[in-house]
Design a protein around this motif. Structure first.
Motif, PDB file in Angstrom:
ATOM      1  N   TYR A 283      50.767  27.141  36.285  1.00 39.58           N
ATOM      2  CA  TYR A 283      49.343  27.302  36.600  1.00 39.58           C
ATOM      3  C   TYR A 283      49.068  28.570  37.420  1.00 39.58           C
ATOM      4  CZ  TYR A 283      48.987  22.416  35.140  1.00 39.58           C
ATOM      5  OH  TYR A 283      49.040  21.244  34.424  1.00 39.58           O
ATOM      6  N   ALA A 284      50.093  29.404  37.615  1.00 41.94           N
ATOM      7  CA  ALA A 284      49.966  30.564  38.500  1.00 41.94           C
ATOM      8  C   ALA A 284      49.209  31.727  37.876  1.00 41.94           C
ATOM      9  CB  ALA A 284      51.354  31.046  38.931  1.00 41.94           C
ATOM     10  N   ASP A 285      49.128  31.771  36.556  1.00 40.40           N
ATOM     11  CA  ASP A 285      48.548  32.945  35.895  1.00 40.40           C
ATOM     12  C   ASP A 285      47.153  33.276  36.421  1.00 40.40           C
ATOM     13  OD1 ASP A 285      50.723  33.477  34.348  1.00 40.40           O
ATOM     14  OD2 ASP A 285      49.991  32.402  32.586  1.00 40.40           O
ATOM     15  N   ASN A 286      46.961  34.570  36.719  1.00 44.14           N
ATOM     16  CA  ASN A 286      45.654  35.134  37.070  1.00 44.14           C
ATOM     17  C   ASN A 286      45.073  34.611  38.381  1.00 44.14           C
ATOM     18  OD1 ASN A 286      45.665  36.715  34.739  1.00 44.14           O
ATOM     19  ND2 ASN A 286      44.781  35.056  33.520  1.00 44.14           N
ATOM     20  N   VAL A 287      45.923  34.159  39.284  1.00 44.27           N
ATOM     21  CA  VAL A 287      45.494  33.856  40.645  1.00 44.27           C
ATOM     22  C   VAL A 287      45.666  35.133  41.470  1.00 44.27           C
ATOM     23  CG1 VAL A 287      46.027  32.532  42.739  1.00 44.27           C
ATOM     24  CG2 VAL A 287      46.044  31.408  40.492  1.00 44.27           C
ATOM     25  N   ILE A 288      44.632  35.496  42.232  1.00 45.21           N
ATOM     26  CA  ILE A 288      44.628  36.738  43.001  1.00 45.21           C
ATOM     27  C   ILE A 288      44.969  36.435  44.470  1.00 45.21           C
ATOM     28  CG2 ILE A 288      43.247  38.720  43.750  1.00 45.21           C
ATOM     29  CD1 ILE A 288      43.831  38.607  40.738  1.00 45.21           C
ATOM     30  N   ILE A 289      45.806  37.298  45.053  1.00 45.99           N
ATOM     31  CA  ILE A 289      46.124  37.211  46.489  1.00 45.99           C
ATOM     32  C   ILE A 289      46.024  38.608  47.079  1.00 45.99           C
ATOM     33  CG2 ILE A 289      47.807  36.535  48.236  1.00 45.99           C
ATOM     34  CD1 ILE A 289      49.162  34.780  46.169  1.00 45.99           C
ATOM     35  N   THR A 290      45.266  38.743  48.162  1.00 49.02           N
ATOM     36  CA  THR A 290      45.264  40.008  48.885  1.00 49.02           C
ATOM     37  C   THR A 290      46.446  40.018  49.854  1.00 49.02           C
ATOM     38  OG1 THR A 290      43.622  39.046  50.399  1.00 49.02           O
ATOM     39  CG2 THR A 290      42.820  40.569  48.715  1.00 49.02           C
ATOM     40  N   GLN A 291      47.099  41.175  49.937  1.00 46.82           N
ATOM     41  CA  GLN A 291      48.257  41.338  50.817  1.00 46.82           C
ATOM     42  C   GLN A 291      47.934  42.350  51.911  1.00 46.82           C
ATOM     43  OE1 GLN A 291      50.465  39.274  50.221  1.00 46.82           O
ATOM     44  NE2 GLN A 291      50.811  38.998  48.042  1.00 46.82           N
ATOM     45  N   VAL A 292      48.633  42.238  53.029  1.00 45.09           N
ATOM     46  CA  VAL A 292      48.461  43.201  54.119  1.00 45.09           C
ATOM     47  C   VAL A 292      49.715  44.049  54.296  1.00 45.09           C
ATOM     48  CG1 VAL A 292      46.710  41.844  55.315  1.00 45.09           C
ATOM     49  CG2 VAL A 292      49.137  41.441  55.811  1.00 45.09           C
TER      50      VAL A 292
END
Length: 409
Positions: A283-292
């Motif tokens: 279910y991970a496809d196309n999940v967005i995460i902002t990184q620092v």
């Protein structure tokens, strides 16, 4: 029986005593000059956010050991004393007392979480001890003018969510009312929601009743009611900004996709990309995460390669990820400041040294700055996209096509 008498004359005995005192004094002075520099951390090593706490700890240790291999700080080795708080504020507060009052650590580094920071910061300020590079982007740690004893590495949640909202509206074509929020019911979730509301208000939102905000309890997986509120809302969202921990966020995303919700899911950095990916699986496809921190895949800066090599040297069981890289960079920055500090290190001198760093970097592509007026080293926000196999760099210019893909009937 004759009393015992030394074969040495009184003068020789006096000379031996003087020599022994000199030797003992030299040893004592050497021991006093080169004790370890003890740093402290209270973090989640157990419970539903333990992967984050473990990764942050290992990243800090990898960075400190790199400094130690190069000779330490004026010959002194850096040591990290870590206590488990399970991501519970009351435990974090007790741990802070232990670290600052009993262990007498020089500084606190890399604590994990906003609710635990809310409990920890007043104790650090009271004890006039540096609270450095916590794994949180909450605004309460970013006052203006800055709190002297709180110094951050990372960009704030406000900066992360501002980047999301700007992309969703200005490049993705969404209206503010197309965006909903799923957050943890505590200071962390509230910090994220307030940041999002401000960003939407700057783009035309009239009031908070126009958007949907659903929540879950910290350290639980009770997300079903929050999902039901979204599924039955009069205006189903096209994007959900998530401010939570990896396990409940993963459960929410999986259930939402299984329920047919056509929306893009965007997470702030605290979620931890690798833990979230593992929990989501297919279910991970196309999940967005902002990184620092810079992504570890694709074109990466030299400091990322140094991090991977140094993490391997400490035999960490944690795979290299964005969380452990953040801890590593925090340790490297603190090491740079300690190298500049006076040899007679004090808690106050460490802060003075951090503030004196000015503009600096840990290699190409990562501009950093600290000063008396600026207590946040980095403003960098890097978007990434999950697949079932990897965490990939992502450009906000791609968000329009991605939104059309995930929201199409």
């Amino acid at each position: 029986m004759k009393p015992f008498s030394s074969p040495l004359s009184p003068m020789k005995r006096c000379l031996v005593a003087v020599l022994l005192l000199a030797v003992l004094s030299d040893h004592s002075s050497a021991a006093e000059e080169t004790p370890d520099i003890l740093l402290g951390m209270t973090t989640a090593l157990t419970g539903p956010t333990s992967e984050l706490g473990t990764a942050m700890r290992d990243g800090v240790v990898a960075g400190l050991e790199r400094i130690n291999r190069a000779g330490g700080i004026n010959g002194r080795q850096l040591k990290l004393f870590v206590l488990d708080d399970g991501y519970e504020p009351y435990r974090a507060a007790a741990n802070m007392r232990t670290l600052l009052e009993e262990k007498q650590v020089l500084a606190i580094i890399g604590n994990v979480g906003t609710p635990t920071a809310i409990a920890s910061v007043p104790i650090a300020v009271e004890q006039k001890t540096l609270f450095f590079a916590p794994f949180t982007g909450a605004g309460l740690l970013r006052r203006h003018p800055p709190e002297r004893y709180v110094v951050n590495y990372r960009a704030s949640y406000e900066q992360e969510i501002e980047a999301m909202v700007e992309a969703l509206i200005e490049q993705g074509g969404l209206a503010p009312t197309d965006i909903a929020f799923f957050t943890q019911r505590d200071g962390y979730g509230d910090a994220g929601y307030v940041s999002g509301y401000r960003a939407l208000k700057r783009r035309g939102l009239k009031n908070d009743r126009q958007i949907l905000h659903v929540r879950y309890e910290r350290n639980t997986l009770a997300v079903e009611n929050a999902l039901a509120d979204i599924l039955y809302y009069r205006h189903p969202p096209k994007a959900v900004i998530m401010v939570g921990a990896y396990a409940p966020c993963a459960k929410f995303i999986q259930l939402a996709k299984e329920s047919g919700l056509k929306a893009l899911f965007l997470n702030v950095s605290f979620v931890g990309s690798k833990p979230l990916q593992r929990k989501l699986g297919p279910y991970a496809d196309n999940v967005i995460i902002t990184q620092v921190v810079p992504p570890l895949t694709g074109s990466r800066p030299p400091v990322a390669d140094e991090f991977i090599a140094d993490l391997e040297k400490i035999r960490s069981k944690t795979d290299p990820n964005d969380v452990s890289l953040e801890g590593y960079m925090a340790a490297r920055i603190l090491g740079k400041a300690l190298q500049k500090a006076p040899s007679s290190l004090t808690r106050e001198a460490v802060i003075d040294s951090l503030e004196s760093l000015g503009s600096f970097n840990l290699g190409p592509g990562i501009p950093l700055k600290l000063s008396r007026q600026r207590h946040q080293a980095s403003d960098g926000v890097w978007p990434t996209r999950l697949t079932a196999q990897d965490v990939l760099p992502f450009s906000w210019t791609e968000i329009g096509p991605l939104l059309r893909e995930v929201t199409s009937p």
